[in-house]
Write an enzyme that holds these catalytic residues in place. Structure first.
Site, PDB file in Angstrom:
ATOM      1  N   CYS A   1       0.832  -1.208   0.000  1.00  0.00           N
ATOM      2  CA  CYS A   1       0.000   0.000   0.000  1.00  0.00           C
ATOM      3  C   CYS A   1       0.862   1.252   0.000  1.00  0.00           C
ATOM      4  CB  CYS A   1      -0.940  -0.005   1.199  1.00  0.00           C
ATOM      5  SG  CYS A   1      -0.111  -0.025   2.806  1.00  0.00           S
TER       6      CYS A   1
ATOM      7  N   HIS B   1      -1.892   1.421   7.281  1.00  0.00           N
ATOM      8  CA  HIS B   1      -2.294   1.362   5.871  1.00  0.00           C
ATOM      9  C   HIS B   1      -2.221   2.769   5.282  1.00  0.00           C
ATOM     10  CE1 HIS B   1      -4.272  -0.028   2.260  1.00  0.00           C
ATOM     11  NE2 HIS B   1      -5.212   0.892   2.399  1.00  0.00           N
TER      12      HIS B   1
END
Length: 504
Positions: A73, A444
C-alpha cells in the site's frame, strides 16, 4: 399467475409426456431455436456494451486502482500521488524521448520507462481495459538499482519517494555511450542525420549547453544556509544544499489552537543559536589585545544560523514528521491534524538574493490596537522571517489573516478566512495527500488525489478529487482531503494571476 402454480406445472409435464415423439421433437426444436436466438442477442449486447455497463459508467472520471501484492500500500499510494503531478509526468516523457534519441540501452532507462507507463495509465482521462493494475514491475526495475524491496514487508512511502528520486538521478547521470573513433558507419550516420553544421569561435571558455537528459527532475530544489556573528554581524558565505522533499517537524500543540502548515514551515526556517564558534573577523580585529593579562589568539562568539529556500521546485513534496519518542524511548505516532490549504504561498520562505540582514532577537511586545500592512516593516517577524523577504513587504501567510479574494476551505467554516494570493510570486496548488492510518508498528496508506483533467479543459488540474486505497477508488471532495491527517503533501507551482484563481 397460473403458470407459477405447482398443479399447472405438473399438468404441463404430463401433457408433454403423453404427446408423441414427433410432437416432442418439434417442441424441443422450437425451444432450441429460441435459445439460440437469445444467446446470439446476449453475445451482441456483450460485444457492443461490454460485460458490466453500470461499472463503466461509474469508472468515468476516476482512475484505475493498484493491486496490493502483500503489503505494498505504501507503493500504491505514492504512485497515485505522483500520477496527480502533471509536471513530473511531462519530465518523464521528455527524459524518455531524449534517451531514445541518444540510443541509450533499455536497461539504462528501465526505471523511468516503467514509472512513466504506470503514471500515464493512472492519469489517463480515457477508461482503461483493466480497473486494477499491477505495479510489481516497478519493484523489478528498482532491483536494477540495487534496491531489494520486499512486497510482504511494511515500508514507508516517504522513503520510497527518495528511493525513486535518487534512482532517477542515477539514470539521468549516466552519460550516453560515446561513439568509437574508428566506428565509421555510426559516425557517417550521425553526420547524415544532422541538417546543418553549427560552428562558433570564442576567445573565452565555452559553457556547456544543457540537454534534456541532463535536466533535474521537478522535485529538485535547493536550501540556503548561512551563519552570522552576533558580535560583529559578519556573515559567512551562503551554502546551498539540494533537497527533493521538505521534512517538517510538527511544533508542540498549544491547548485550543490548531497546528497549521505555516507554523511547521516557520519552525523549519527558524534561526538557530550556536555558541562558542570561532569568528575570524573578531579574531582579526582583536588580534594582539590583552584580556585579563592574556593575549587573545582566537575570539569565540555566538553565531546565528539561518535556513531558507534558495530554489523552489516545480513540484513540492512536504513530509510531516509524525514520529516522536516517549520518555521510555518507545516510538509514538503523532495523530493530530495539521491544517493545510489548497493554495500555498512560499514567498516568505524564499531566500533573497540581496545580502540578508542579521535579525537580532528582540523581546516580543504586545501589539497595539490595529496593525496595518504599512507599519509591518517596523516590527520583527517571529522565527527569523524578516519583512524584506516578504513579497512587496506584505505579510502573506497560509494560516493567518490577510486581505481578500480567495477563501480557503481547509480551515473550517467557523473561521471563514480569505487570503490574497494575487501578488504571490511562488504560489503552489495542492495535487495529492497521502494519509497513514494506524500506529508505528502497522497501518495502511491511502491517497487523496485530483482526478485526470478533461482533454477540453485548459487547466492541468481537475476539480474532482478521488479517494484511493489500493484497488478501491471512489470520488471524494476537496474538503474531505483537507480534513485528513496528512503524512505527505504534493503541491505544484502555478501562475499567480488573479484572473486564473478567480476562474476556479
Amino acid at each position: 399467475m397460473p403458470w407459477c402454480r405447482q398443479q399447472a406445472a405438473d399438468e404441463l409435464v404430463r401433457e408433454f409426456l403423453r404427446s408423441g415423439s414427433s410432437a416432442r421433437n418439434k417442441m424441443m426444436k422450437n425451444w432450441g431455436v429460441i435459445g439460440g436466438i437469445a444467446a446470439a442477442m446476449a453475445a451482441g449486447v456483450y460485444v457492443l456494451w461490454g460485460p458490466i455497463t453500470d461499472r463503466k459508467k461509474k469508472r468515468k472520471g476516476t482512475v484505475p486502482g493498484l493491486l496490493n501484492l502483500g503489503n505494498t500500500c505504501f507503493m500504491n499510494s505514492l504512485l497515485q500521488g505522483l500520477a496527480a503531478c502533471p509536471s513530473f509526468i511531462r519530465w518523464l516523457e521528455d527524459f524518455s524521448q531524449s534517451s531514445a534519441s541518444l540510443a541509450r540501452p533499455e536497461t539504462d532507462t528501465r526505471l523511468s520507462r516503467t514509472l512513466l507507463q504506470l503514471l500515464k495509465a493512472l492519469s489517463s482521462h480515457e477508461p482503461v481495459e483493466d480497473d486494477v493494475l499491477d505495479a510489481g514491475c516497478l519493484l523489478e526495475a528498482l532491483r536494477l538499482h540495487r534496491w531489494h524491496i520486499s512486497s510482504f514487508e511494511e515500508q514507508d512511502a516517504h522513503e520510497l519517494f527518495h528511493v525513486l528520486t535518487s534512482s532517477l538521478e542515477e539514470e539521468r547521470g549516466r552519460r550516453p555511450k560515446v561513439t568509437h573513433l574508428f566506428d565509421m558507419e555510426t559516425l557517417e550516420k550521425s553526420v547524415e542525420s544532422s541538417d546543418k553544421t553549427i560552428s562558433c569561435r570564442s576567445r573565452g571558455p565555452l559553457h556547456p549547453i544543457p540537454s534534456l537528459w541532463r535536466t533535474q527532475h521537478p522535485f529538485h530544489g535547493r536550501l540556503t544556509s548561512y551563519m552570522a556573528c552576533k558580535h560583529c554581524e559578519r556573515q559567512s558565505p551562503v551554502r546551498y544544499d539540494s533537497f527533493d522533499s521538505l521534512s517538517l517537524s510538527i511544533p508542540a500543540v498549544q491547548w485550543g489552537r490548531p497546528v497549521t502548515l505555516d507554523q511547521c514551515l516557520q519552525h523549519f526556517i527558524s534561526s538557530e543559536t550556536i555558541k562558542e564558534v570561532e569568528c575570524e573577523n573578531c579574531t582579526k580585529t582583536q588580534a594582539g589585545e590583552v584580556v585579563n593579562g592574556q593575549v587573545v589568539e582566537s575570539q569565540r562568539t555566538t553565531f546565528i544560523k539561518q535556513l531558507k529556500l534558495g530554489k523552489l521546485p516545480q513540484c513540492l513534496c512536504i513530509h510531516l514528521q509524525r514520529l516522536t519518542w516517549s520518555t521510555e524511548g518507545t516510538p509514538i505516532k503523532r495523530q493530530e491534524h495539521v491544517q493545510f490549504s489548497e493554495y500555498l504561498s512560499m514567498d516568505r520562505y524564499k531566500h533573497c538574493s540581496a545580502a540578508p540582514r542579521l535579525q537580532k532577537p528582540r523581546r516580543a511586545t504586545k501589539p497595539s490596537g490595529s496593525n496595518t500592512a504599512g507599519d509591518s516593516h517596523d516590527q520583527t517577524v517571529a522565527n527569523g522571517v524578516d519583512p524584506e523577504h516578504h513579497n512587496n513587504n506584505k505579510p502573506l501567510t497560509n494560516g493567518a489573516f490577510s486581505s481578500v479574494f480567495i477563501r480557503s476551505p481547509g480551515l473550517g467554516p467557523q473561521l471563514n478566512l480569505t487570503y490574497d494570493y494575487s501578488s504571490s510570486e511562488y504560489l503552489f496548488r495542492l495535487t495529492a495527500v497521502l494519509v497513514h492510518h494506524g500506529d508505528m508498528h502497522s497501518g495502511h496508506f491511502i491517497t487523496y488525489r485530483r482526478g485526470p483533467p478533461s482533454p477540453r479543459s485548459p487547466s492541468p488540474f481537475s476539480p474532482q478529487w478521488l479517494w484511493v486505497s489500493d484497488d478501491s477508488v471512489r470520488k471524494a471532495s476537496l474538503q474531505e482531503a483537507l480534513s485528513s491527517s496528512a503524512y505527505l503533501l504534493f503541491y505544484e507551482r502555478v501562475r499567480s494571476r488573479p484572473g486564473l484563481l478567480a476562474e476556479e
